[in-house]
Design a protein around this motif. Structure first.
Motif, PDB file in Angstrom:
ATOM      1  N   ALA A 173       0.878  25.416 -25.698  1.00 11.81           N
ATOM      2  CA  ALA A 173       0.793  26.600 -24.845  1.00 11.81           C
ATOM      3  C   ALA A 173       1.878  26.571 -23.772  1.00 11.81           C
ATOM      4  CB  ALA A 173      -0.596  26.674 -24.200  1.00 11.81           C
ATOM      5  N   ALA A 174       2.141  25.362 -23.240  1.00 10.99           N
ATOM      6  CA  ALA A 174       3.192  25.228 -22.233  1.00 10.99           C
ATOM      7  C   ALA A 174       4.563  25.526 -22.842  1.00 10.99           C
ATOM      8  CB  ALA A 174       3.172  23.816 -21.642  1.00 10.99           C
ATOM      9  N   TRP A 175       4.775  25.105 -24.100  1.00 14.35           N
ATOM     10  CA  TRP A 175       6.061  25.392 -24.752  1.00 14.35           C
ATOM     11  C   TRP A 175       6.241  26.903 -24.927  1.00 14.35           C
ATOM     12  CZ3 TRP A 175       5.106  21.443 -29.296  1.00 14.35           C
ATOM     13  CH2 TRP A 175       5.104  20.146 -28.762  1.00 14.35           C
ATOM     14  N   ILE A 176       5.153  27.579 -25.333  1.00 16.24           N
ATOM     15  CA  ILE A 176       5.229  29.032 -25.531  1.00 16.24           C
ATOM     16  C   ILE A 176       5.568  29.730 -24.214  1.00 16.24           C
ATOM     17  CG2 ILE A 176       3.854  31.083 -26.098  1.00 16.24           C
ATOM     18  CD1 ILE A 176       2.324  29.331 -28.093  1.00 16.24           C
ATOM     19  N   ASP A 177       5.065  29.168 -23.119  1.00 15.08           N
ATOM     20  CA  ASP A 177       5.338  29.772 -21.801  1.00 15.08           C
ATOM     21  C   ASP A 177       6.714  29.409 -21.267  1.00 15.08           C
ATOM     22  OD1 ASP A 177       2.909  31.001 -21.798  1.00 15.08           O
ATOM     23  OD2 ASP A 177       1.893  29.436 -20.633  1.00 15.08           O
ATOM     24  N   GLY A 178       7.516  28.700 -22.069  1.00 10.16           N
ATOM     25  CA  GLY A 178       8.886  28.409 -21.659  1.00 10.16           C
ATOM     26  C   GLY A 178       9.122  27.016 -21.133  1.00 10.16           C
ATOM     27  N   CYS A 179       8.101  26.193 -21.166  1.00 12.67           N
ATOM     28  CA  CYS A 179       8.246  24.827 -20.661  1.00 12.67           C
ATOM     29  C   CYS A 179       8.923  23.968 -21.731  1.00 12.67           C
ATOM     30  CB  CYS A 179       6.868  24.261 -20.321  1.00 12.67           C
ATOM     31  SG  CYS A 179       6.920  22.824 -19.253  1.00 12.67           S
ATOM     32  N   SER A 180       9.815  23.095 -21.328  1.00 14.91           N
ATOM     33  CA  SER A 180      10.459  22.197 -22.279  1.00 14.91           C
ATOM     34  C   SER A 180       9.491  21.093 -22.679  1.00 14.91           C
ATOM     35  CB  SER A 180      11.710  21.578 -21.650  1.00 14.91           C
ATOM     36  OG  SER A 180      11.357  20.767 -20.545  1.00 14.91           O
ATOM     37  N   MET A 182       9.938  17.907 -22.274  1.00 10.35           N
ATOM     38  CA  MET A 182       9.840  16.989 -21.132  1.00 10.35           C
ATOM     39  C   MET A 182       8.992  17.597 -20.015  1.00 10.35           C
ATOM     40  SD  MET A 182      10.502  14.136 -19.684  1.00 10.35           S
ATOM     41  CE  MET A 182      11.782  13.382 -20.692  1.00 10.35           C
ATOM     42  N   GLY A 183       9.159  18.905 -19.811  1.00  9.82           N
ATOM     43  CA  GLY A 183       8.371  19.576 -18.779  1.00  9.82           C
ATOM     44  C   GLY A 183       6.888  19.544 -19.093  1.00  9.82           C
ATOM     45  N   ALA A 184       6.539  19.734 -20.362  1.00  5.48           N
ATOM     46  CA  ALA A 184       5.130  19.673 -20.761  1.00  5.48           C
ATOM     47  C   ALA A 184       4.576  18.266 -20.580  1.00  5.48           C
ATOM     48  CB  ALA A 184       4.987  20.118 -22.213  1.00  5.48           C
ATOM     49  N   PHE A 185       5.425  17.270 -20.851  1.00  5.62           N
ATOM     50  CA  PHE A 185       4.989  15.882 -20.659  1.00  5.62           C
ATOM     51  C   PHE A 185       4.706  15.598 -19.183  1.00  5.62           C
ATOM     52  CE2 PHE A 185       6.535  11.535 -19.596  1.00  5.62           C
ATOM     53  CZ  PHE A 185       5.486  10.815 -20.159  1.00  5.62           C
ATOM     54  N   VAL A 186       5.618  16.066 -18.317  1.00  3.29           N
ATOM     55  CA  VAL A 186       5.480  15.774 -16.885  1.00  3.29           C
ATOM     56  C   VAL A 186       4.367  16.613 -16.259  1.00  3.29           C
ATOM     57  CG1 VAL A 186       6.644  15.865 -14.655  1.00  3.29           C
ATOM     58  CG2 VAL A 186       7.878  15.048 -16.666  1.00  3.29           C
ATOM     59  N   ARG A 187       4.285  17.911 -16.613  1.00  2.00           N
ATOM     60  CA  ARG A 187       3.348  18.810 -15.934  1.00  2.00           C
ATOM     61  C   ARG A 187       1.953  18.851 -16.570  1.00  2.00           C
ATOM     62  NH1 ARG A 187       7.444  23.995 -15.053  1.00  2.00           N
ATOM     63  NH2 ARG A 187       8.986  22.885 -13.767  1.00  2.00           N
ATOM     64  N   ILE A 188       1.845  18.513 -17.842  1.00  2.00           N
ATOM     65  CA  ILE A 188       0.552  18.609 -18.528  1.00  2.00           C
ATOM     66  C   ILE A 188      -0.024  17.229 -18.842  1.00  2.00           C
ATOM     67  CG2 ILE A 188      -0.680  19.527 -20.512  1.00  2.00           C
ATOM     68  CD1 ILE A 188       0.461  21.685 -18.699  1.00  2.00           C
ATOM     69  N   LEU A 192      -3.053  14.598 -16.558  1.00  2.00           N
ATOM     70  CA  LEU A 192      -4.335  14.386 -17.235  1.00  2.00           C
ATOM     71  C   LEU A 192      -4.611  12.906 -17.512  1.00  2.00           C
ATOM     72  CD1 LEU A 192      -4.299  17.386 -19.751  1.00  2.00           C
ATOM     73  CD2 LEU A 192      -5.649  17.141 -17.664  1.00  2.00           C
ATOM     74  N   THR A 193      -3.560  12.084 -17.510  1.00  2.00           N
ATOM     75  CA  THR A 193      -3.757  10.640 -17.758  1.00  2.00           C
ATOM     76  C   THR A 193      -3.672   9.823 -16.471  1.00  2.00           C
ATOM     77  OG1 THR A 193      -1.396  10.435 -18.229  1.00  2.00           O
ATOM     78  CG2 THR A 193      -2.865  10.754 -20.107  1.00  2.00           C
ATOM     79  N   LEU A 194      -3.688  10.490 -15.317  1.00  2.00           N
ATOM     80  CA  LEU A 194      -3.531   9.769 -14.049  1.00  2.00           C
ATOM     81  C   LEU A 194      -4.558   8.647 -13.846  1.00  2.00           C
ATOM     82  CD1 LEU A 194      -1.994   9.492 -11.414  1.00  2.00           C
ATOM     83  CD2 LEU A 194      -3.511  11.205 -10.408  1.00  2.00           C
ATOM     84  N   PRO A 195      -5.868   8.854 -14.142  1.00  2.00           N
ATOM     85  CA  PRO A 195      -6.825   7.730 -13.986  1.00  2.00           C
ATOM     86  C   PRO A 195      -6.453   6.530 -14.844  1.00  2.00           C
ATOM     87  CG  PRO A 195      -7.990   9.815 -14.202  1.00  2.00           C
ATOM     88  CD  PRO A 195      -6.562  10.110 -14.515  1.00  2.00           C
ATOM     89  N   GLY A 196      -6.009   6.783 -16.066  1.00  2.00           N
ATOM     90  CA  GLY A 196      -5.600   5.678 -16.935  1.00  2.00           C
ATOM     91  C   GLY A 196      -4.366   4.976 -16.416  1.00  2.00           C
ATOM     92  N   ILE A 197      -3.403   5.750 -15.894  1.00  2.00           N
ATOM     93  CA  ILE A 197      -2.183   5.150 -15.335  1.00  2.00           C
ATOM     94  C   ILE A 197      -2.526   4.262 -14.141  1.00  2.00           C
ATOM     95  CG2 ILE A 197      -0.024   5.675 -14.134  1.00  2.00           C
ATOM     96  CD1 ILE A 197       0.216   8.171 -15.875  1.00  2.00           C
ATOM     97  N   VAL A 198      -3.422   4.752 -13.277  1.00  2.00           N
ATOM     98  CA  VAL A 198      -3.807   3.953 -12.104  1.00  2.00           C
ATOM     99  C   VAL A 198      -4.505   2.671 -12.532  1.00  2.00           C
ATOM    100  CG1 VAL A 198      -5.278   3.905 -10.064  1.00  2.00           C
ATOM    101  CG2 VAL A 198      -3.953   5.952 -10.592  1.00  2.00           C
TER     102      VAL A 198
END
Length: 276
Positions: A173-180, A182-188, A192-198
């Protein structure tokens, strides 16, 4: 009579459960209690028999630790190495986990697992020889690079499951809205994986902070870390229990403070990882 028997059974079960919890908690908390009380006890009370539980706390051991040793320098060295190893490890490990999850690169994940399983003691001599050849012994770079051996696998192995649980439809959906991509990876994906990263970062940082083996071989007077400094309180003919306990308390405190501030994300990350 039957009702009374059930009540007694429930209360007995509750007491047994609480007793088991207290035993488990006490098993893990008791070493910290002994460490902290020995750090605050006068020297004459530390090895007293019978043990002394009531005493006047003193900070003499902490003062002596900072007076006899450049402990602040050791803390800075440990912080630089641990933070750098965790940061660089996650700059590599997080994108690697995303790629493994999205492109089903199971062999790469197996490689990370194999690297994690290697006995690190077998790598000490080659690493020392390479550092010696490049004249980097007793500098930060070889220590940070060696710690990547466990920070990168921790990041990759823990986060693969989190990225797999993110629906691809969100990124599409982010790609359809024009997100690259890399942008989808960073913004989406990343938020969503922040608890796992911490959770993974806390584990990797703690492991790096406490690492003794690599520091024993690759550090010197300029880059000595806290675990090596604590080792200096022990010798064959004398054991400075007060100084050792004070130094161990100072080593433990930053990790506890770090975990305290990120505990909400840490619990969410560990619980989410446990049910995958």
């Amino acid at each position: 009579m039957e009702l009374l028997t059930r009540r007694i059974g429930r209360r007995a079960g509750t007491l047994a459960h609480r007793g088991a919890v207290l035993l488990v908690v006490g098993f893990f908390v008791l070493p910290f209690y002994i460490m902290l009380t020995n750090a605050l006890k006068p020297e004459v009370h530390i090895n007293a028999s019978p043990p002394v539980f009531v005493f006047r706390p003193t900070l003499d051991h902490f003062v002596e630790v900072f007076r006899r040793y450049p402990f602040v320098s050791y803390m800075v060295n440990s912080a630089v190495i641990s933070v750098s190893a965790t940061l660089f490890g996650f700059l590599i490990g997080v994108p690697a986990a995303y790629a493994i999850a999205r492109y089903d690169l199971r062999r790469v994940l197996t490689t990370f697992l194999a690297v994690r399983m290697i006995p690190y003691v077998s790598l000490l001599i080659p690493w020392y020889l390479m550092a010696q050849r490049t004249e980097t012994v007793d500098t930060y770079p070889p220590m940070i690079l060696t710690h990547l051996v466990f920070t990168v696998p921790y990041a990759a192995m823990i986060l693969v499951g989190f990225f797999e649980d993110i629906p691809r439809a969100l990124e599409e959906a982010a790609w359809i809205d024009g997100c690259s991509r890399m942008g989808a990876f960073v913004r989406i994906a990343l938020p969503l994986t922040l608890p796992g990263i911490v959770a993974a970062a806390v584990i990797a940082f703690t492991y790096s902070w406490n690492n003794f083996l690599f520091a024993l071989v690759l550090t010197g007077a300029r880059t000595k870390t806290l675990p090596i400094a604590v080792y200096g309180f022990m010798s064959s003919d004398h054991m400075d229990w007060g100084g050792l306990s004070a130094a161990a308390t100072l080593i433990t405190a930053p990790v506890l403070v770090f975990v305290f501030f990120v505990q909400r994300h840490l619990v969410r990350g560990l619980v989410a990882g446990a049910v995958k």
